[in-house]
Design a protein around this motif. Structure first.
Motif, PDB file in Angstrom:
ATOM      1  N   HIS A  96      47.157 -41.618  -5.811  1.00 13.61           N
ATOM      2  CA  HIS A  96      46.747 -40.697  -4.751  1.00 13.61           C
ATOM      3  C   HIS A  96      47.892 -39.901  -4.134  1.00 13.61           C
ATOM      4  N   GLY A 263      33.779 -29.607  -1.727  1.00 13.84           N
ATOM      5  CA  GLY A 263      33.824 -28.371  -0.958  1.00 13.84           C
ATOM      6  C   GLY A 263      32.487 -27.659  -0.851  1.00 13.84           C
ATOM      7  N   THR A 270      26.062 -29.327   6.084  1.00 18.73           N
ATOM      8  CA  THR A 270      26.319 -29.155   7.521  1.00 18.73           C
ATOM      9  C   THR A 270      25.713 -27.848   8.033  1.00 18.73           C
ATOM     10  N   ARG A 331      35.437 -49.161   0.575  1.00 18.29           N
ATOM     11  CA  ARG A 331      36.791 -49.483   0.165  1.00 18.29           C
ATOM     12  C   ARG A 331      36.763 -50.868  -0.471  1.00 18.29           C
ATOM     13  N   PHE A 391      35.652 -36.467   9.342  1.00 15.36           N
ATOM     14  CA  PHE A 391      36.533 -36.184   8.207  1.00 15.36           C
ATOM     15  C   PHE A 391      37.362 -37.411   7.834  1.00 15.36           C
ATOM     16  N   MET A 397      42.094 -38.993   4.507  1.00 11.78           N
ATOM     17  CA  MET A 397      41.340 -38.043   5.335  1.00 11.78           C
ATOM     18  C   MET A 397      41.052 -36.772   4.523  1.00 11.78           C
ATOM     19  N   ILE A 399      40.882 -33.389   2.870  1.00  8.22           N
ATOM     20  CA  ILE A 399      41.924 -32.362   2.699  1.00  8.22           C
ATOM     21  C   ILE A 399      41.423 -31.013   3.234  1.00  8.22           C
ATOM     22  N   GLN A 407      34.542 -22.672   7.739  1.00  8.45           N
ATOM     23  CA  GLN A 407      33.515 -22.140   6.816  1.00  8.45           C
ATOM     24  C   GLN A 407      32.117 -22.279   7.419  1.00  8.45           C
ATOM     25  N   VAL A 408      31.853 -23.467   7.974  1.00  9.55           N
ATOM     26  CA  VAL A 408      30.497 -23.723   8.486  1.00  9.55           C
ATOM     27  C   VAL A 408      30.218 -22.826   9.700  1.00  9.55           C
TER      28      VAL A 408
END
Ligand code: HEM
Length: 449
Positions: A96, A263, A270, A331, A391, A397, A399, A407-408
């Motif tokens: 990661h 994305g 939302t 997790r 988020f 968290m 990106i 955007q929303v």
């Protein structure tokens, strides 16, 4: 304090074979909100799997911050990985840090205005095709517009229209099949049924398309898009060190699939929820219309309007509180550990849920009420606020945490400026939790303003 064992953790009454799987599938939110009174950690069983659900905000934060102890993994994530490769969303911690370093520049704050404006333009184009009085499935409309917009963010306008259409078709088949396959026994997904063959055909074509795009870009000119940034970023582990190689072609493909998914699904869901909530709250809807009319003054929404779209922004913050698209995440404990005084053996699946935390009555008065006013005095971007985690937090968290809300907000403003969307009488809106938390078939009537 003596540590309790997993078996001593509280667990609600369960069905013999299925455990809590039916409750979680039939009424996930009703089920989740019954858990906190049992304790900070609650054990649930989903068929053969069991998981510990974290109900306390501080312990949730502890899990998200410590990715060494609580890594991405476990049966479900491993199966998703078999299908979508090692994209940023599913890769283990061992990969990661490097992947995040190499993809982060594509999300630098200087890039956000361009991406957000692309989204606004796609939502304007999609809503520009609506007819006065038409009944629309707003979720489907927004998914299509947001997917188009991520394709443009990734590849600018370099792809022929038919390639974009194929890409979107293949990707949609992948997402639909992926979640079914993640929970089905592997033997069933290997059967040569027509459904399985179709799925494999689309995945193969999707991979071929993306591989061809990457190969062309490696030798062709640079473009000012997300793919160009990823392809040109070289790795520097320590500041001052000479950079080593960037991502391999296979790694770039996995990241592209990750971004297409993360994305589009989250943001589209939302926007759809926000438009639904506005329709259900006419007084707030009128105030948002007034704000949007004053700020846009009849022109298209763009990034420069965001500081003035104060109420619209708060509507978005409240929407992701009520309906966080990543509502339940798991997790995998990599080692024996303790959490809140309870022993967690290595291999335990630990689940965290922004939905559960956001609906705790001790953290939010009237937690189920839609109240954008909550965000007048609370900063939704405060990363220390353990009660608000749409988020997530820590190294994994989102990106796109700076990009998604922009955007929303612009997408909502774009629709509100031209249309009034009203709920279809008698229609019930049910959540669909298969991919992200989105409204299932959100039928609304569009009336031109
Ligand atoms: C309203 C919009 C969004 C919401 C609510 C959201 C939520 C989240 C959450 C909760 C996570 C953490 C998942 C986990 O820990 O298991 C996440 C991760 C991620 N998101 Fe988002 N997201 C949004 C928009 C976006 C956008 C626009 C992009 C990119 C175009 C994006 C890309 C990613 C990626 C790549 C990850 C994995 C990060 C990592 O593990 O390093 N997201 N998102």
């Amino acid at each position: 304090m003596r540590n309790t064992t997993l078996d001593q953790l509280p667990s609600p009454a369960a069905l013999p074979l299925l455990g809590h799987a039916l409750s979680l599938l039939r009424d996930p939110f009703g089920f989740l909100t019954t858990l906190p009174p049992h304790g900070d950690l609650v054990r649930i069983r989903l068929g053969p799997f069991s998981a510990v659900v974290v109900c306390d905000p501080d312990l949730t934060r502890q899990v998200t911050l410590d990715d060494r102890t609580y890594d991405k993994g476990g049966a479900l994530v491993d199966r998703a990985r078999e299908m979508v490769g090692d994209g940023l969303i599913v890769c283990p911690r061992s990969q990661h840090r490097r992947l995040r370093r190499l993809t982060q520049p594509a999300f630098h704050h200087s890039k956000v205005p361009g991406y957000a404006n692309t989204t606004a333009a796609h939502v304007a184009a999609a809503s520009g095709r609506w007819k006065d009085g038409e009944v629309l499935d707003v979720t489907a409309q927004m998914l299509a517009a947001l997917l188009d917009s991520v394709v443009e963010m990734l590849f600018s306008d370099t792809l022929p229209r038919e390639t974009v259409q194929e890409l979107i078709e293949d990707f949609t088949v992948m997402v639909r099949g992926m979640f079914r396959r993640t929970v089905l026994p592997p033997a069933l997904t290997r059967l040569r049924t027509s459904g399985n063959r179709r799925y494999e055909r689309h995945i193969a074509r999707l991979h071929r398309t993306v591989d061809t795009i990457i190969a062309q870009r490696r030798t062709g000119p640079d473009h000012d898009d997300l793919l160009s940034v990823i392809l040109s970023t070289l790795d520097t582990e320590q500041p001052g060190e000479a950079p080593t190689a960037g991502l391999s072609d296979g790694e770039v493909r996995d990241q592209i699939l990750s971004f297409l998914f993360a994305g589009s699904e989250t943001t589209a869901a939302t926007v759809a929820w926000a438009l639904h909530l506005l329709a259900e709250h006419p007084e707030i809807e009128r105030q948002v219309q007034a704000e949007v009319d004053a700020v846009l003054a009849g022109g298209p929404a763009d990034f420069s309007h965001l500081p003035d779209l104060d109420l619209t922004g708060r509507v978005v913050s409240e929407t992701v509180r009520l309906y966080p698209s990543a509502w339940f995440m798991t997790r995998h404990a990599t080692t024996d550990t303790t959490l809140g005084g309870h022993a967690i053996p290595a291999g335990t699946t630990v689940a965290i849920s922004p939905y559960l935390i956001h609906h705790r009555a001790d953290l939010y008065p009237a937690p189920d009420a839609f109240d954008p006013g909550r965000w007048k005095t609370t900063d939704p971007t405060d990363r220390k606020n353990t009660a608000y985690i749409p988020f997530s937090a820590g190294p994994r968290m989102c990106i796109g945490d700076g990009l998604g809300p922009a955007q929303v907000t612009l997408a909502v403003a774009t629709v509100v400026a031209r249309w009034r969307l009203s709920s279809v009488p008698g229609g019930t809106v049910r959540p669909d939790t298969a991919a992200t938390l989105r409204p299932r078939k959100l039928l609304m009537t569009a009336t031109r303003r």
